[in-house]
Write an enzyme that holds these catalytic residues in place. Structure first.
Site, short mmCIF file in Angstrom:
data_model
loop_
_atom_site.label_atom_id
_atom_site.label_comp_id
_atom_site.label_asym_id
_atom_site.label_seq_id
_atom_site.Cartn_x
_atom_site.Cartn_y
_atom_site.Cartn_z
N ASP A 1 -64.05 35.12 -32.40
CA ASP A 1 -65.04 34.90 -31.37
C ASP A 1 -64.43 35.12 -30.00
O ASP A 1 -63.66 34.32 -29.52
CB ASP A 1 -65.52 33.45 -31.50
CG ASP A 1 -66.78 33.19 -30.75
OD1 ASP A 1 -67.14 34.02 -29.90
OD2 ASP A 1 -67.41 32.16 -30.99
N HIS B 1 -76.33 39.78 -36.15
CA HIS B 1 -76.14 39.20 -34.82
C HIS B 1 -75.55 40.22 -33.85
O HIS B 1 -76.00 40.33 -32.70
CB HIS B 1 -75.23 37.98 -34.95
CG HIS B 1 -75.12 37.19 -33.69
ND1 HIS B 1 -76.11 36.34 -33.24
CD2 HIS B 1 -74.13 37.11 -32.76
CE1 HIS B 1 -75.73 35.78 -32.10
NE2 HIS B 1 -74.54 36.23 -31.79
#
Length: 405
Positions: free
Chosen positions: A232, A320
């Site tokens: 991330d 996503h």
């Protein structure tokens, strides 16, 4: 997990030891494509030479982060392993009295934050022989700006709209001012948060909510992972792009930006129960190396138009990474500096913090995510805030001096 960054940046060392945040947003989320941890100082479009915030840090020993400068260090300094966010509310008052109270509060915050970041902080609890690496930012909420007629960009005078799937707790979001503190560990944050609360009360303000967060430990500047186990913070805008999408246009607002904050609860158990290949289809990236499904390395740009022989997209239409891609939004990119949080069983997830010139950019991405993101089944937005992050304060100056012109 919110918007997928369009350009990968070389990672520079940051001081992290916590858990990353971005790749986990949802039905309104933030792209698992990569939140951002620290880049290089000028990578955010210039400023005062501080290290850029978009990449993870690997430096073992923190150094003092200058408080004074054209832009606030909470946006431009390398992302730290620990964070504490606080929202403050001023007491209702007539416009003239409210402006005076705000001036007093901003003066108190400037003093507290500059002193805490200095080499010799007044509070003995912060003098343990090594710098805390404290960085901070202060932002003004749209409600306060409208109520007091403050000089902020017009786009910052309205709250974010409601998004499908939101389950927002008003007590955990909003606020007249938002303060974010970042440091190498929780200890200095607790001390400085106490001082911020004291400054607020002295100015007749109250603390509306607080929230702590952390980054995953990494080695060698590697991208940290979020609580879903995916990398991330893979990419953030570079200097040119940040000048267009993050910081204000040339003029009185060019050293300010907008903070979009979303507290996103993650169902980590349900996501972990998915087969590994299904997790990767939901995200649009591989879990192991963080590469997009169309690439071979973490920093390869996702090709959202590549198809399989059967005509289906290699990166699924509901992934996503695909829905948060800048290619679906005119190339617009956000500077993401998210954190994980853990407030007990059943309440852990992502603190999505993104910096943009105009919050409408986030709204466009979030509307796409809320409508189709496969990650929506595993996330829930529980709090929200938006604030105009003030330009930095020069030596001898005060945060927010330009608000009253």
């Amino acid at each position: 997990m919110h918007a997928e960054a369009g350009k990968a940046q070389d990672r520079t060392p940051t001081v992290r030891t916590g858990v990353g945040r971005r790749a986990l947003i949802t039905g309104g989320a933030v792209a698992a494509a990569g939140l951002g941890a620290g880049a290089a100082a000028l990578a955010l479009g210039g400023g005062d030479g501080r290290a850029d915030p978009g990449r993870p840090a690997a430096a073992p020993e923190p150094s003092a982060v200058p408080f004074h400068g054209e832009r606030q260090a909470g946006v431009t300094a390398p992302q730290q392993p620990a964070t504490q966010l606080l929202a403050l509310d001023l007491a209702p008052a007539a416009t003239s009295d409210g402006r005076a109270a705000l001036r007093g509060l901003l003066g108190g915050l400037t003093r507290v934050l500059a002193e805490a970041a200095g080499a010799r902080p007044a509070d003995a609890r912060l003098r343990d022989g090594r710098p805390a690496g404290l960085s901070s930012l202060v932002g003004v909420g749209p409600g306060l700006a409208a109520r007091l007629g403050l000089n902020v960009p017009p786009a910052l005078l309205t709250e974010l709209p409601a998004f499908p799937g939101d389950r927002l707790d008003p007590a955990r979001g909003g606020g007249d001012l938002v303060v974010q503190l970042c440091a190498v560990d929780r200890w200095p944050l607790s001390v400085v948060a106490e001082q911020v609360g004291d400054a607020a009360r002295a100015a007749g303000a109250t603390v509306r909510w607080t929230q702590s967060g952390f980054l995953a430990r990494t080695t060698g500047g590697a991208t940290p992972r979020n609580l879903f186990g995916f990398k991330d913070g893979t990419a953030n805008p570079d200097g040119t792009d940040s000048g267009q999408w993050v910081w204000g246009p040339p003029g009185p607002y060019e050293h300010g930006t907008a903070l979009v904050y979303r507290r996103i609860r993650m169902d980590t158990a349900a996501f972990a129960a998915l087969p590994g290949d299904r997790q990767e289809q939901v995200m649009g990236r591989r879990a192991g190396d963080g590469a997009p499904l169309t690439g071979t390395a973490e920093h390869d740009e996702p090709d959202i138009y590549t198809k399989n022989p059967d005509g289906s997209y290699v990166i699924p239409a509901t992934a996503h990474v695909r829905l948060s891609s800048p290619r679906l939004d005119g190339g617009a990119r956000m500077l993401r500096r998210g954190y994980s949080y853990d407030d007990g069983p059943g309440d852990r997830g992502l603190l999505f913090c993104a910096f943009v010139r105009d919050p409408a950019q986030f709204t466009r991405v979030q509307n796409r995510l809320a409508a189709r993101d496969a990650l929506n089944a595993f996330v829930e937005h529980t709090a929200s805030a938006v604030a105009y992050v003030l330009p930095g304060a020069p030596e001898g100056g005060t945060l927010g001096d330009g608000l009253f012109g």
